[in-house]
Motif scaffolding. Structure first.
Motif, PDB file in Angstrom:
ATOM      1  N   PRO A  72       0.844  -1.206   0.000  1.00 43.92           N
ATOM      2  CA  PRO A  72       0.000   0.000   0.000  1.00 43.92           C
ATOM      3  C   PRO A  72       0.876   1.250   0.000  1.00 43.92           C
ATOM      4  N   ARG A  73       0.386   2.330  -0.615  1.00 42.35           N
ATOM      5  CA  ARG A  73       1.153   3.566  -0.706  1.00 42.35           C
ATOM      6  C   ARG A  73       0.359   4.730  -0.140  1.00 42.35           C
ATOM      7  N   GLY A  74       1.037   5.506   0.713  1.00 40.19           N
ATOM      8  CA  GLY A  74       0.418   6.701   1.268  1.00 40.19           C
ATOM      9  C   GLY A  74       1.140   7.974   0.896  1.00 40.19           C
ATOM     10  N   ASP A  75       2.169   7.854   0.031  1.00 39.90           N
ATOM     11  CA  ASP A  75       2.837   9.032  -0.508  1.00 39.90           C
ATOM     12  C   ASP A  75       3.401   8.682  -1.886  1.00 39.90           C
ATOM     13  N   ILE A  76       4.056   9.643  -2.522  1.00 42.70           N
ATOM     14  CA  ILE A  76       4.559   9.413  -3.881  1.00 42.70           C
ATOM     15  C   ILE A  76       6.067   9.169  -3.892  1.00 42.70           C
ATOM     16  N   VAL A  77       6.652   8.877  -2.734  1.00 43.87           N
ATOM     17  CA  VAL A  77       8.100   8.720  -2.627  1.00 43.87           C
ATOM     18  C   VAL A  77       8.463   7.237  -2.723  1.00 43.87           C
ATOM     19  N   GLN A  78       9.458   6.932  -3.539  1.00 40.55           N
ATOM     20  CA  GLN A  78       9.991   5.577  -3.652  1.00 40.55           C
ATOM     21  C   GLN A  78      11.449   5.586  -3.215  1.00 40.55           C
ATOM     22  N   THR A  79      11.754   4.799  -2.192  1.00 43.00           N
ATOM     23  CA  THR A  79      13.118   4.734  -1.679  1.00 43.00           C
ATOM     24  C   THR A  79      13.804   3.478  -2.195  1.00 43.00           C
ATOM     25  N   VAL A  80      15.052   3.630  -2.627  1.00 44.32           N
ATOM     26  CA  VAL A  80      15.874   2.507  -3.074  1.00 44.32           C
ATOM     27  C   VAL A  80      17.185   2.544  -2.293  1.00 44.32           C
ATOM     28  N   ARG A  81      17.532   1.441  -1.684  1.00 43.37           N
ATOM     29  CA  ARG A  81      18.788   1.352  -0.925  1.00 43.37           C
ATOM     30  C   ARG A  81      19.885   0.904  -1.883  1.00 43.37           C
ATOM     31  N   LEU A  82      20.755   1.837  -2.239  1.00 42.80           N
ATOM     32  CA  LEU A  82      21.784   1.559  -3.240  1.00 42.80           C
ATOM     33  C   LEU A  82      23.101   1.090  -2.624  1.00 42.80           C
ATOM     34  N   GLY A  83      23.381   1.509  -1.400  1.00 44.23           N
ATOM     35  CA  GLY A  83      24.533   0.967  -0.697  1.00 44.23           C
ATOM     36  C   GLY A  83      25.855   1.657  -0.951  1.00 44.23           C
ATOM     37  N   SER A  84      25.899   2.631  -1.855  1.00 48.40           N
ATOM     38  CA  SER A  84      27.158   3.330  -2.097  1.00 48.40           C
ATOM     39  C   SER A  84      26.891   4.736  -2.604  1.00 48.40           C
ATOM     40  N   ALA A  85      27.795   5.643  -2.239  1.00 44.50           N
ATOM     41  CA  ALA A  85      27.669   7.024  -2.689  1.00 44.50           C
ATOM     42  C   ALA A  85      27.784   7.118  -4.208  1.00 44.50           C
ATOM     43  N   ASP A  86      28.619   6.262  -4.788  1.00 44.85           N
ATOM     44  CA  ASP A  86      28.821   6.289  -6.240  1.00 44.85           C
ATOM     45  C   ASP A  86      27.533   5.961  -6.982  1.00 44.85           C
ATOM     46  N   LEU A  87      26.809   4.939  -6.503  1.00 42.25           N
ATOM     47  CA  LEU A  87      25.549   4.586  -7.166  1.00 42.25           C
ATOM     48  C   LEU A  87      24.496   5.674  -6.975  1.00 42.25           C
ATOM     49  N   VAL A  88      24.466   6.297  -5.811  1.00 42.07           N
ATOM     50  CA  VAL A  88      23.531   7.406  -5.597  1.00 42.07           C
ATOM     51  C   VAL A  88      23.782   8.498  -6.631  1.00 42.07           C
ATOM     52  N   ARG A  89      25.042   8.855  -6.825  1.00 43.26           N
ATOM     53  CA  ARG A  89      25.361   9.883  -7.822  1.00 43.26           C
ATOM     54  C   ARG A  89      24.952   9.444  -9.226  1.00 43.26           C
ATOM     55  N   LYS A  90      25.214   8.188  -9.557  1.00 45.77           N
ATOM     56  CA  LYS A  90      24.896   7.715 -10.911  1.00 45.77           C
ATOM     57  C   LYS A  90      23.386   7.722 -11.174  1.00 45.77           C
ATOM     58  N   ILE A  91      22.602   7.294 -10.193  1.00 42.07           N
ATOM     59  CA  ILE A  91      21.151   7.274 -10.396  1.00 42.07           C
ATOM     60  C   ILE A  91      20.608   8.695 -10.487  1.00 42.07           C
ATOM     61  N   CYS A  92      21.099   9.599  -9.642  1.00 42.66           N
ATOM     62  CA  CYS A  92      20.648  10.984  -9.730  1.00 42.66           C
ATOM     63  C   CYS A  92      21.056  11.612 -11.061  1.00 42.66           C
ATOM     64  N   GLU A  93      22.234  11.279 -11.551  1.00 47.27           N
ATOM     65  CA  GLU A  93      22.644  11.774 -12.861  1.00 47.27           C
ATOM     66  C   GLU A  93      21.736  11.239 -13.965  1.00 47.27           C
ATOM     67  N   ALA A  94      21.319   9.972 -13.829  1.00 45.42           N
ATOM     68  CA  ALA A  94      20.421   9.392 -14.834  1.00 45.42           C
ATOM     69  C   ALA A  94      19.057  10.067 -14.811  1.00 45.42           C
ATOM     70  N   VAL A  95      18.567  10.388 -13.605  1.00 44.69           N
ATOM     71  CA  VAL A  95      17.292  11.106 -13.503  1.00 44.69           C
ATOM     72  C   VAL A  95      17.411  12.479 -14.152  1.00 44.69           C
ATOM     73  N   GLN A  96      18.501  13.190 -13.860  1.00 47.89           N
ATOM     74  CA  GLN A  96      18.688  14.518 -14.448  1.00 47.89           C
ATOM     75  C   GLN A  96      18.802  14.427 -15.965  1.00 47.89           C
ATOM     76  N   ASP A  97      19.549  13.446 -16.433  1.00 49.67           N
ATOM     77  CA  ASP A  97      19.739  13.269 -17.865  1.00 49.67           C
ATOM     78  C   ASP A  97      18.430  12.928 -18.575  1.00 49.67           C
ATOM     79  N   SER A  98      17.475  12.348 -17.835  1.00 44.41           N
ATOM     80  CA  SER A  98      16.175  11.971 -18.402  1.00 44.41           C
ATOM     81  C   SER A  98      15.140  13.081 -18.272  1.00 44.41           C
ATOM     82  N   SER A  99      15.562  14.256 -17.839  1.00 47.43           N
ATOM     83  CA  SER A  99      14.634  15.347 -17.563  1.00 47.43           C
ATOM     84  C   SER A  99      14.391  16.204 -18.799  1.00 47.43           C
ATOM     85  N   PRO A 100      13.227  16.832 -18.887  1.00 52.19           N
ATOM     86  CA  PRO A 100      12.945  17.711 -20.023  1.00 52.19           C
ATOM     87  C   PRO A 100      13.627  19.066 -19.923  1.00 52.19           C
ATOM     88  N   VAL A 101      14.033  19.453 -18.708  1.00 50.01           N
ATOM     89  CA  VAL A 101      14.641  20.760 -18.464  1.00 50.01           C
ATOM     90  C   VAL A 101      16.016  20.545 -17.831  1.00 50.01           C
TER      91      VAL A 101
END
Length: 415
Positions: free
Chosen positions: A318-347
């Motif tokens: 069940p979901r009560g908010d729009i936030v999805q958390t993923v445990r990546l386990g490393s700072a490097d992966l956090v940066r890579k996923i955030c970069e992928a989100v930014q790269d997939s952005s319209p702006v």
């Protein structure tokens, strides 16, 4: 490894994930219809017309568009009254405004879902954030009840800690930067029942950020007294350019309005020359946008879970908010996923997010948000405090298709 390096295999993987999630997607659409019925009825019952879209200048006395917008929001959020203003700069501002309007020196603020979101440390005056003008600095005491290990409210502990000076009970609906489930409106109703039985004059206040329209009813339906949130999250529908809201019992909303402007004037002033069409239209679209964002979270959870990552919530929870958390386990992966989100952005897709210090946060924070509205969390975005165990918080997505395209870009970064 084959999946991460084979574009056709990746597309089949995501196709299969969407097929698996079909029932969960349909449940979100059922909730969308229930919420949309209430929102449409709020527009019809309050006679919204094109004349309400015009702005005002100066003091803003008798601003028709502003006043009707607040009536529509109140009905859509199942409350007697609402304060909806572009002058409320953020969700944290809406929450702080409410707390300062409801608490006086000698009162106690009781947080019953653990420590509130990081940006409230300075508002309350905790964790070394003894900011000028904090609640602590004006003599408001603070107490806290932790959630149970399973993330549910500790109802017996809440009952024990309510005292004669407990004036506001603070409930944070969403997870913030914590590994826990969001609270359902029904769970908040159970808290409200205890509070009102033990101390009837205490106020149950809900930080409703990220939660609006994710369930059939809002916390107010189950007994919460006041809720607050941001218009660049769920209730703005991706169109509201700024602003926040407070909704709840009329006398409490009036007290909070006196802190927005000043005592004796309250809600009677506040102009907005740009007009209100985007706020009305954003609210009208909000149930659909929230449905799409929730489906985006479901697909994201399913994909990362299938790849062996721990996620919260799981795709079929069940979901009560729009936030999805993923445990990546490393700072490097956090940066890579955030970069992928930014790269997939319209702006600003060309920008590269980097961790940095931000006001109100104890750790450097990385944020990816190539959004049409600056910082709008209903649009696809991701952020994370740079601290172990390196969880990334992915939220929003005005369309599920956008989240899928982001996953096509992000998943290969995991290899």
């Amino acid at each position: 490894v084959e999946l991460l390096n084979n574009s056709q295999g990746l597309l089949r993987f995501l196709d299969d994930a969407e097929i698996t999630c079909a029932d969960a997607f349909r449940e979100r659409e059922r909730i969308e219809t229930a919420c949309f019925r209430r929102v449409l009825d709020a527009f019809r019952r309050n006679g919204v017309s094109s004349a309400d879209f015009s702005g005002s200048s100066g003091y803003g006395y008798n601003d028709r568009g502003r006043e009707n917008l607040e009536r529509v929001f109140a009905a859509a959020l199942e409350c007697p009254d609402a304060l909806v203003r572009p002058q409320i700069a953020s969700g944290t501002h809406a929450i702080a405004l409410s707390l300062f309007g409801l608490l006086n020196p000698g009162d106690t603020l009781l947080a019953v879902t653990g420590k509130p979101y990081d940006t409230l440390d300075g508002v309350i005056g905790i964790n070394g954030q003894a900011a000028y003008g904090s609640l602590d600095s004006i003599g408001v005491d603070y107490a806290q009840v932790e959630l149970l290990p399973n993330g549910e409210p500790d109802l017996p502990a809440i009952e024990r800690l309510i005292t004669s000076v407990t004036q506001v009970v603070h409930v944070q609906r969403s997870r913030g930067y914590a590994w826990r489930p969001s609270l359902t409106p029904e769970q908040i109703g159970a808290i409200a029942g205890i509070v009102h039985r033990v101390k009837p004059d205490a106020v149950v206040f809900v930080d409703n950020c990220y939660g609006e329209f994710t369930r059939e009813h809002e916390p107010s339906f189950y007994g919460a007294d006041v809720m607050a949130g941001s218009l660049i999250k769920n209730p703005g529908g991706g169109l509201a350019p700024t602003g926040g809201y407070v909704a709840g019992l009329r006398d409490l909303v009036e007290r909070i309005a006196a802190r927005l402007t000043c005592p004796g004037i309250g809600r009677e002033i506040g102009s907005y020359d740009a007009g209100y069409r985007s706020f009305y239209q954003g609210l009208f679209l909000a149930p659909h946008a929230v449905c799409q964002a929730s489906q985006a979270g479901i697909l994201t959870a399913k994909a990362f879970e299938a790849l062996g990552y721990e996620v919260n919530p799981r795709w079929n929870d069940p979901r009560g908010d729009i936030v999805q958390t993923v445990r990546l386990g490393s700072a490097d992966l956090v940066r890579k996923i955030c970069e992928a989100v930014q790269d997939s952005s319209p702006v600003d897709s060309f920008a590269r997010p980097i961790p940095d210090a931000m006001p109100g946060y104890a750790d450097p924070v990385i944020m990816a948000a190539g959004t049409f509205i600056g910082g709008a969390s209903l649009e696809l975005s991701a952020d994370a405090p740079m601290r172990a165990p390196y969880d990334v918080y992915i939220q929003g997505g005005l369309t599920r298709a956008h989240a899928r395209l982001m996953l096509e870009r992000a998943i290969p970064e995991l290899g």
